[in-house]
Design a protein around this motif. Structure first.
Motif, mmCIF file in Angstrom:
data_model
loop_
_atom_site.group_PDB
_atom_site.id
_atom_site.type_symbol
_atom_site.label_atom_id
_atom_site.label_comp_id
_atom_site.label_asym_id
_atom_site.label_seq_id
_atom_site.Cartn_x
_atom_site.Cartn_y
_atom_site.Cartn_z
ATOM 1 N N ALA A 261 0.825 -1.204 0.000
ATOM 2 C CA ALA A 261 0.000 0.000 0.000
ATOM 3 C C ALA A 261 0.862 1.257 0.000
ATOM 4 O O ALA A 261 0.518 2.265 -0.618
ATOM 5 C CB ALA A 261 -0.936 -0.002 1.214
ATOM 6 N N ALA A 262 2.005 1.180 0.701
ATOM 7 C CA ALA A 262 2.937 2.309 0.684
ATOM 8 C C ALA A 262 3.543 2.481 -0.699
ATOM 9 O O ALA A 262 3.753 3.611 -1.174
ATOM 10 C CB ALA A 262 4.026 2.109 1.735
ATOM 11 N N GLU A 263 3.867 1.348 -1.356
ATOM 12 C CA GLU A 263 4.386 1.435 -2.729
ATOM 13 C C GLU A 263 3.387 2.138 -3.634
ATOM 14 O O GLU A 263 3.738 3.009 -4.433
ATOM 15 C CB GLU A 263 4.683 0.029 -3.256
ATOM 16 N N LYS A 264 2.123 1.743 -3.511
ATOM 17 C CA LYS A 264 1.077 2.338 -4.357
ATOM 18 C C LYS A 264 0.850 3.802 -4.002
ATOM 19 O O LYS A 264 0.679 4.648 -4.887
ATOM 20 C CB LYS A 264 -0.212 1.540 -4.188
ATOM 21 N N MET A 265 0.854 4.104 -2.715
ATOM 22 C CA MET A 265 0.543 5.464 -2.282
ATOM 23 C C MET A 265 1.646 6.448 -2.664
ATOM 24 O O MET A 265 1.377 7.518 -3.199
ATOM 25 C CB MET A 265 0.307 5.508 -0.772
ATOM 26 N N PHE A 266 2.910 6.055 -2.423
ATOM 27 C CA PHE A 266 4.009 6.993 -2.592
ATOM 28 C C PHE A 266 4.802 6.787 -3.875
ATOM 29 O O PHE A 266 5.634 7.617 -4.224
ATOM 30 C CB PHE A 266 4.945 6.926 -1.393
ATOM 31 N N GLY A 267 4.575 5.662 -4.575
ATOM 32 C CA GLY A 267 5.214 5.467 -5.867
ATOM 33 C C GLY A 267 6.616 4.876 -5.807
ATOM 34 O O GLY A 267 7.242 4.671 -6.840
ATOM 35 N N TYR A 268 7.133 4.594 -4.592
ATOM 36 C CA TYR A 268 8.458 3.993 -4.452
ATOM 37 C C TYR A 268 8.337 2.479 -4.332
ATOM 38 O O TYR A 268 7.501 1.976 -3.574
ATOM 39 C CB TYR A 268 9.165 4.515 -3.203
ATOM 40 N N ASP A 269 9.178 1.746 -5.045
ATOM 41 C CA ASP A 269 9.291 0.314 -4.836
ATOM 42 C C ASP A 269 9.981 0.073 -3.493
ATOM 43 O O ASP A 269 10.794 0.882 -3.037
ATOM 44 C CB ASP A 269 10.102 -0.320 -5.970
ATOM 45 N N ARG A 270 9.640 -1.045 -2.842
ATOM 46 C CA ARG A 270 10.207 -1.334 -1.525
ATOM 47 C C ARG A 270 11.726 -1.296 -1.551
ATOM 48 O O ARG A 270 12.370 -0.774 -0.635
ATOM 49 C CB ARG A 270 9.716 -2.703 -1.053
ATOM 50 N N ASN A 271 12.324 -1.831 -2.599
ATOM 51 C CA ASN A 271 13.789 -1.881 -2.668
ATOM 52 C C ASN A 271 14.410 -0.489 -2.736
ATOM 53 O O ASN A 271 15.591 -0.319 -2.399
ATOM 54 C CB ASN A 271 14.226 -2.696 -3.886
ATOM 55 N N GLU A 272 13.614 0.499 -3.187
ATOM 56 C CA GLU A 272 14.131 1.870 -3.244
ATOM 57 C C GLU A 272 14.151 2.539 -1.880
ATOM 58 O O GLU A 272 14.796 3.571 -1.702
ATOM 59 C CB GLU A 272 13.276 2.714 -4.189
ATOM 60 N N THR A 273 13.396 1.977 -0.927
ATOM 61 C CA THR A 273 13.185 2.690 0.338
ATOM 62 C C THR A 273 13.973 2.126 1.503
ATOM 63 O O THR A 273 14.314 2.857 2.437
ATOM 64 C CB THR A 273 11.693 2.647 0.696
ATOM 65 N N VAL A 274 14.240 0.831 1.497
ATOM 66 C CA VAL A 274 14.879 0.195 2.659
ATOM 67 C C VAL A 274 16.226 0.848 2.939
ATOM 68 O O VAL A 274 17.064 1.001 2.039
ATOM 69 C CB VAL A 274 15.039 -1.324 2.425
ATOM 70 N N GLY A 275 16.394 1.268 4.189
ATOM 71 C CA GLY A 275 17.634 1.904 4.603
ATOM 72 C C GLY A 275 17.652 3.409 4.442
ATOM 73 O O GLY A 275 18.581 4.064 4.899
ATOM 74 N N ARG A 276 16.616 3.963 3.820
ATOM 75 C CA ARG A 276 16.590 5.424 3.622
ATOM 76 C C ARG A 276 15.704 6.082 4.667
ATOM 77 O O ARG A 276 14.753 5.490 5.193
ATOM 78 C CB ARG A 276 16.073 5.759 2.224
ATOM 79 N N ASP A 277 15.995 7.344 4.965
ATOM 80 C CA ASP A 277 15.195 8.103 5.923
ATOM 81 C C ASP A 277 13.814 8.372 5.334
ATOM 82 O O ASP A 277 13.690 8.826 4.191
ATOM 83 C CB ASP A 277 15.884 9.428 6.256
ATOM 84 N N LEU A 278 12.784 8.076 6.116
ATOM 85 C CA LEU A 278 11.411 8.200 5.617
ATOM 86 C C LEU A 278 11.092 9.632 5.198
ATOM 87 O O LEU A 278 10.467 9.866 4.151
ATOM 88 C CB LEU A 278 10.417 7.727 6.687
ATOM 89 N N ASP A 279 11.539 10.586 5.989
ATOM 90 C CA ASP A 279 11.197 11.980 5.686
ATOM 91 C C ASP A 279 11.822 12.445 4.378
ATOM 92 O O ASP A 279 11.284 13.317 3.699
ATOM 93 C CB ASP A 279 11.636 12.896 6.827
ATOM 94 N N ASP A 280 12.974 11.877 4.021
ATOM 95 C CA ASP A 280 13.597 12.239 2.746
ATOM 96 C C ASP A 280 12.771 11.755 1.566
ATOM 97 O O ASP A 280 12.867 12.300 0.460
ATOM 98 C CB ASP A 280 15.012 11.645 2.659
ATOM 99 N N LEU A 281 11.963 10.717 1.806
ATOM 100 C CA LEU A 281 11.189 10.133 0.716
ATOM 101 C C LEU A 281 9.863 10.844 0.496
ATOM 102 O O LEU A 281 9.466 11.096 -0.654
ATOM 103 C CB LEU A 281 10.922 8.645 1.001
ATOM 104 N N VAL A 282 9.153 11.158 1.568
ATOM 105 C CA VAL A 282 7.742 11.551 1.409
ATOM 106 C C VAL A 282 7.452 12.981 1.837
ATOM 107 O O VAL A 282 6.280 13.368 1.915
ATOM 108 C CB VAL A 282 6.832 10.576 2.188
ATOM 109 N N THR A 283 8.456 13.777 2.142
ATOM 110 C CA THR A 283 8.181 15.162 2.517
ATOM 111 C C THR A 283 8.814 16.118 1.522
ATOM 112 O O THR A 283 9.668 15.745 0.717
ATOM 113 C CB THR A 283 8.705 15.474 3.936
#
Length: 838
Positions: free
Chosen positions: A240-262
């Motif tokens: 659901a996060a992939e669909k909502m924010f457009g990032y594949d899971r592999n793109e997000t693991v290990g990254r700061d959440l705020d850098d992705l969605v803010t």
């Protein structure tokens, strides 16, 4: 070589060793066993375990004792070890077993076997296949392979398999074993311990099931769920996060959440939330904005909670619910509500919301207030009955009864009384609906007062149309009769004129001929009435001053009607009108006569002129053009008329006089003449209070011409005239009249004959008298053909009709003049000379 003998016990988790405090030569270790064969094998195994591991242990001590003493000590110690082993295995819930590799048979299994396997030990010792057959069929091959692998390995090994108990239950077993080898490395025995792990396995399966369930919840949850470590870096990112924010899971693991969605507009708020949740605070759901990978904003409800494991913060879980669609729906709903409020307030029809239980008004729109004259404060909280809004109480009861019975009312016609007392008509429609669980009714009233008035006006106009159509039909008939009658009169007039020119006053027939001439004039007046009623056109139009025409006609009428007192009020600045003086004089005289007949004992006749301007509302009933008009009012003090008479006053042949005393054409011809002049006439009258006729004629920008006295002399001529008419009688009489005047005459009985003759004799013909109404080729078409041959041709148009639209068109195309049948010798002579001498 001396060895240290140890007792080794495995309790399922740890190896426990007990040192035996004696040193024996290896060859004498087993000579003192007196136990059963099985026990001996076990004790030998224990000794073998100790001796085989002696190289790995630190030498405990060295003793210098005699062999006998050592043997006794060893035997006692061995017996103690056997007793310890029996005690240990008998109370162990795990199954300890020993397998003789050389003889390929099981030589020992602890008593726990019977409890775990549910089978007697005797069968196991007596039949080695008992163990294999107890294994679940799906696991047998794998279990045997694992057992053989122990012999092939120099390390301990474990494997899991299922067993089938005689009662049908299935148990899970974990079997751990290792091989005992001789000095050359050959396998002597395999020792193992089987542990029943069914409960643990069940717990693990339950844990796995719950884990899968939680993973399923995580991965199938409609909301975005993100797990983070204690540094706020992404650990997991559900679909659901992939669909909502457009990032594949592999793109997000290990990254700061705020850098992705803010983005900069919400980064400060996001950082504050991050600090709070890492500090152990639970973030209650709140609305905010986060951003998609492509940069577009997402309206979300965000929440967060720290994750503790054994009271230690291990991470954070963040939840996001996408409310973009919901927010759009809320915005759309607010916009819809705003539109509804706007429509409700501004709709032109009065709208009210009433409570069904007591008919109390809870709201009204602006139109309701403007239509009724009551303010919102005066209406809300009261009923329509209390303020007397319904003109008829029974109509209100009818609406309320319909609402109670059917829940709706449609187009109930009712009358309402406004605050200022006016009565309005409306169509009421209402429908019951629930407002805060309480029945209310939405009542809409469409004001149809103007429609009712328009319907009445339409009926009036329809009646006028029917009347006009009837008048048109009668007028067409009257015009045709007048035309044919004028042709007959032309024959009579012509022959009578010829006889009068040859007769002196002392001739015995002279008086009769003069009487015939008078009768002809009366007949001509009658046909003029008919043509006027039929709107048969004008004779001679010119701009004139109606003040002079009204004054002259009134003076002439007054000479013969002394009992009538004529009062005049003329506007000195009266504008000119373009009219046929003879026809307008006929209109005035008809009105004078009508007034005289209404005042048999005498009375007053008031004549008034004025300049007026008529608005569209004034001219619409008569289908006139709004603008400036000249008004002539003719008022008498006579008996007046009732409504029935007033409605029929302009109908042809309608008269209030007795049979034989009136033709009924006077006012009908007045109406026709004025309409033919683009004017109108109105009447106002009440029984016993006199009558007023108002004449309206379009004002002209031209200056009025002075009226010249009519000449009555006869003017002869010598030119050649081509007389064209389809009536043989007209040709004969016309030729005689023209020859009497001295003219040379050529005749043609049709338009075609006229064209052919003029073509042959054009140079000899000075003027053409052309009849307007002829079959096949009419006067207009004939004139155009003659005009084409000779642009300077002189033509006098002649007709039994008056100067109507067709004759006027011919004159505008260059025709020199018009003469109406019947005409006498003098009129004809003067008309010819005016054209020929020009």
């Amino acid at each position: 070589m001396a060895r240290c003998v140890l007792l080794i016990v495995y309790n399922g988790q740890h190896l426990h060793t007990t040192r035996i405090s004696s040193i024996l030569p290896q060859k004498s270790r087993v000579s003192f066993f007196s136990q059963t064969s099985t026990q001996v094998h076990c004790h030998q195994t224990i000794a073998t375990i100790a001796s085989s591991h002696i190289g790995a242990l630190k030498k405990a001590f060295t003793m210098n004792e005699t062999s006998d003493t050592i043997s006794v000590r060893y035997n006692a110690l061995l017996q103690d070890a056997a007793a310890f082993f029996d005690e240990t295995t008998s109370h162990n819930q795990n199954v300890v077993w020993v397998f003789d590799w050389l003889k390929q048979r099981l030589i020992y299994a602890s008593p726990a076997y019977e409890h775990v396997w549910g089978r007697p030990l005797e069968k196991l010792y007596g039949r080695h296949e008992e163990w294999r057959e107890s294994i679940h069929p799906d696991d047998r091959d794998r279990a045997e392979a694992a057992f053989l692998a122990i012999a092939a390995s120099r390390q301990s090994a474990s494997h899991e398999y299922r067993i089938l108990r005689p009662d049908g239950t299935v148990r899970w077993i974990v079997d751990r074993g290792f091989a005992i080898r001789d000095a050359d490395g050959n396998v002597l025995r395999i020792i193992g311990m089987a542990e029943d792990i069914s409960e643990r396995r069940q717990a693990e399966l339950e844990m796995q099931r719950r884990q899968k369930f939680l993973e399923s919840v995580l991965y199938h949850a409609p909301d975005a769920i993100v797990t983070l470590d204690d540094r706020h870096h992404v650990i997991d990112w559900n679909p659901a996060a992939e669909k909502m924010f457009g990032y594949d899971r592999n793109e997000t693991v290990g990254r700061d959440l705020d850098d992705l969605v803010t983005r900069p507009d919400v980064v400060e708020e996001a950082n504050t939330c991050t600090r709070d949740v890492i500090a152990g605070k639970v973030l209650q759901p709140f609305e905010t904005v986060r951003y998609h990978k492509d940069g577009h904003p997402i309206q979300v409800i965000a929440a967060g909670s720290p994750i503790y494991v054994e009271n230690e913060l291990r991470g954070v879980v963040a939840l996001y619910t996408d409310i973009t669609v919901l927010k759009k729906a809320e915005a759309a709903l607010k916009e819809s509500e705003a539109r509804f409020r706007t429509v409700y307030r501004t709709i032109p029809d009065p709208v009210a919301i009433i409570r069904v239980s007591d008919s109390c008004c809870v709201d009204i729109n602006d139109a309701f207030a403007s239509h009724t004259g009551y303010s919102r404060q005066e209406i809300i909280g009261t009923t329509a009955g209390e303020i007397g809004l319904w003109h008829h109480a029974e109509q209100r009861q009818q609406m309320l009864a319909a609402l109670t019975a059917h829940g709706a009312v449609s187009n109930l016609e009712a009358e309402f009384k406004t605050r200022d007392g006016r009565v309005r008509t409306g169509l009421v429609s209402a429908k019951v609906f629930a407002l805060e669980q309480v029945p209310h009714a939405l009542v809409i009233t469409r004001d149809i007062s103007h429609l009712k008035a328009a319907a009445q006006e339409r009926k009036k106009l329809e009646a006028q149309l029917r009347h006009a159509q009837k008048m048109e039909a009668i007028g067409t008939l009257a015009g045709g009769i007048a035309h044919d009658f004028n042709n007959l009169l032309m024959g009579i007039q012509g022959r009578n004129s010829l006889m009068l020119t040859d007769t002196t006053g002392d001739h015995p027939h002279y008086e009769h001929l003069q009487g015939i001439q008078a009768y002809i004039r009366s007949a001509v007046d009658l046909t003029r009435q008919l043509l006027g009623f039929a709107r048969g056109g004008k004779y001679e139009v010119r701009p004139l001053d109606l003040n002079h025409l009204v004054a002259d006609s009134a003076r002439m009428f007054g000479r013969t009607h002394k009992e009538i007192r004529i009062q005049t009020a003329f506007d000195p600045g009266l504008r000119a009108v373009e009219v046929d003086p003879g026809q307008i004089e006929q209109v005035l005289l008809n009105l004078y006569v009508n007034a005289w007949q209404a005042m048999p004992a005498g009375g007053d006749l008031y004549l008034k002129t004025a300049n007026v301007s008529l608005s569209p509302d004034d001219t619409r009933p008569a289908d006139l053009t709004p603008g400036d008009y000249v008004k002539v009012a003719v008022t008498d003090t006579g008996s007046g008329m009732d409504a029935a008479t007033r409605d029929r006053i302009f109908e042809p042949f309608f008269t209030t006089r007795e049979m034989g005393r009136g033709t009924g054409l006077g006012l009908a011809s007045v109406f026709g003449i004025l309409r033919n002049h683009a004017g109108q006439i109105t009447v106002y009258s009440e029984k016993g209070r006199g009558t007023t006729f108002n004449i309206y004629l379009p004002a002209s920008e031209k200056s009025a011409l002075q009226t010249k006295a009519a000449a009555d002399d006869i003017r002869p001529g010598k030119e050649t005239i081509l007389l064209v008419d389809d009536e043989k009688m007209i040709l004969e009489v016309g030729q005689k009249l023209l020859e009497k005047l001295g003219y040379r005459v050529k005749t043609a009985g049709s338009g075609k004959d006229a064209i052919e003759r003029y073509h042959r004799e054009q140079d000899a013909i000075d003027l053409v008298i052309l009849d307007m109404v002829m079959p096949t080729m009419g006067g207009g078409q004939t004139y155009d053909a003659l005009k084409t041959m000779d642009p300077d041709i002189r033509v006098l148009l002649s007709s039994g009709y008056s100067l109507n639209g067709q004759a006027s068109d011919i004159l505008q195309r260059g025709c020199r003049g018009f003469i109406q049948k019947p005409f006498d010798l003098g009129t004809l002579s003067r008309k010819l000379r005016s054209i020929l001498d020009d």
